[in-house]
Design an enzyme around this catalytic site. Sequence first.
Site, PDB file in Angstrom:
ATOM      1  N   ASP A   1      -4.730  -2.451  -3.302  1.00 38.80           N
ATOM      2  CA  ASP A   1      -5.549  -1.911  -3.270  1.00 38.80           C
ATOM      3  C   ASP A   1      -5.652  -0.582  -4.007  1.00 38.80           C
ATOM      4  OD1 ASP A   1      -4.343   0.467  -2.170  1.00 38.80           O
ATOM      5  OD2 ASP A   1      -5.556   0.054  -0.728  1.00 38.80           O
TER       6      ASP A   1
ATOM      7  N   HIS B   1      -9.309  -0.234   2.696  1.00 31.82           N
ATOM      8  CA  HIS B   1     -10.185   0.349   3.687  1.00 31.82           C
ATOM      9  C   HIS B   1     -11.070  -0.531   4.150  1.00 31.82           C
ATOM     10  CE1 HIS B   1      -6.700   3.451   3.869  1.00 31.82           C
ATOM     11  NE2 HIS B   1      -7.002   3.842   2.864  1.00 31.82           N
TER      12      HIS B   1
ATOM     13  N   ASP C   1      -1.394  -1.086   4.917  1.00 28.51           N
ATOM     14  CA  ASP C   1      -1.811   0.364   5.097  1.00 28.51           C
ATOM     15  C   ASP C   1      -1.055   1.063   6.614  1.00 28.51           C
ATOM     16  OD1 ASP C   1      -3.226   3.060   4.379  1.00 28.51           O
ATOM     17  OD2 ASP C   1      -4.029   2.511   6.113  1.00 28.51           O
TER      18      ASP C   1
ATOM     19  N   GLU D   1       2.382   3.578  -4.645  1.00 25.57           N
ATOM     20  CA  GLU D   1       1.896   2.530  -4.756  1.00 25.57           C
ATOM     21  C   GLU D   1       2.473   1.229  -5.447  1.00 25.57           C
ATOM     22  OE1 GLU D   1      -1.040   1.497  -3.246  1.00 25.57           O
ATOM     23  OE2 GLU D   1      -2.568   2.838  -3.050  1.00 25.57           O
TER      24      GLU D   1
ATOM     25  N   ASP E   1       1.051  -1.313   0.253  1.00 26.46           N
ATOM     26  CA  ASP E   1      -0.114  -0.473   0.100  1.00 26.46           C
ATOM     27  C   ASP E   1       0.723   1.468  -0.160  1.00 26.46           C
ATOM     28  OD1 ASP E   1      -2.593   1.130   0.110  1.00 26.46           O
ATOM     29  OD2 ASP E   1      -2.697   1.371   2.103  1.00 26.46           O
ATOM     30  N   GLY E   2       0.298   1.959  -0.757  1.00 27.56           N
ATOM     31  CA  GLY E   2       1.166   3.383  -0.402  1.00 27.56           C
ATOM     32  C   GLY E   2      -0.103   4.361  -0.241  1.00 27.56           C
TER      33      GLY E   2
END
Length: 149
Positions: A69, A125, A135, A47, A9-10
């Site tokens: 994501d 999320h 995250d 990302e 994740d970024g």
Amino acid sequence: MNHVEIYTDGACKGNPGPGGWGVWLKHGHTDKELFGGELNTTNNRMELTAVIEALRALQHPCQVTLYLDSEYVRKGITEWIHGWKVRGWRTAAKEPVKNAELWQVLDALASSAGHQITWRWVKGHSGDPGNERADMLANPGVEQALARR
């Protein structure tokens, strides 16, 4: 060939702004967490960097299930990149590909390191434990970048 699950994740505080990336790698009962950040970046760059750093962490060819994501990264590496390369790193609209230098690194890691990668999109999320952990790791990456000011 070892099977590794990777979640990436970024994050970015402002876009552009300070950003971070997080990676959680799982192999059997062993896991590894990675994170980092940059002061002036974008969410898409973070990302991409998360996936790049995850693949760089693998020390030999692996069967990888990579969860992310970011549809930007997933579609970019599985669909769009082929046309970009044919067009000399230009989009269908003949514009330069954004983040081309990162895409080129990711392409090399994904295609020439001997990994067999399955790209899986997960909704961000939304309670996916691996995505939530990646995250969570991206946030210290932002803090790390801010501490370097």
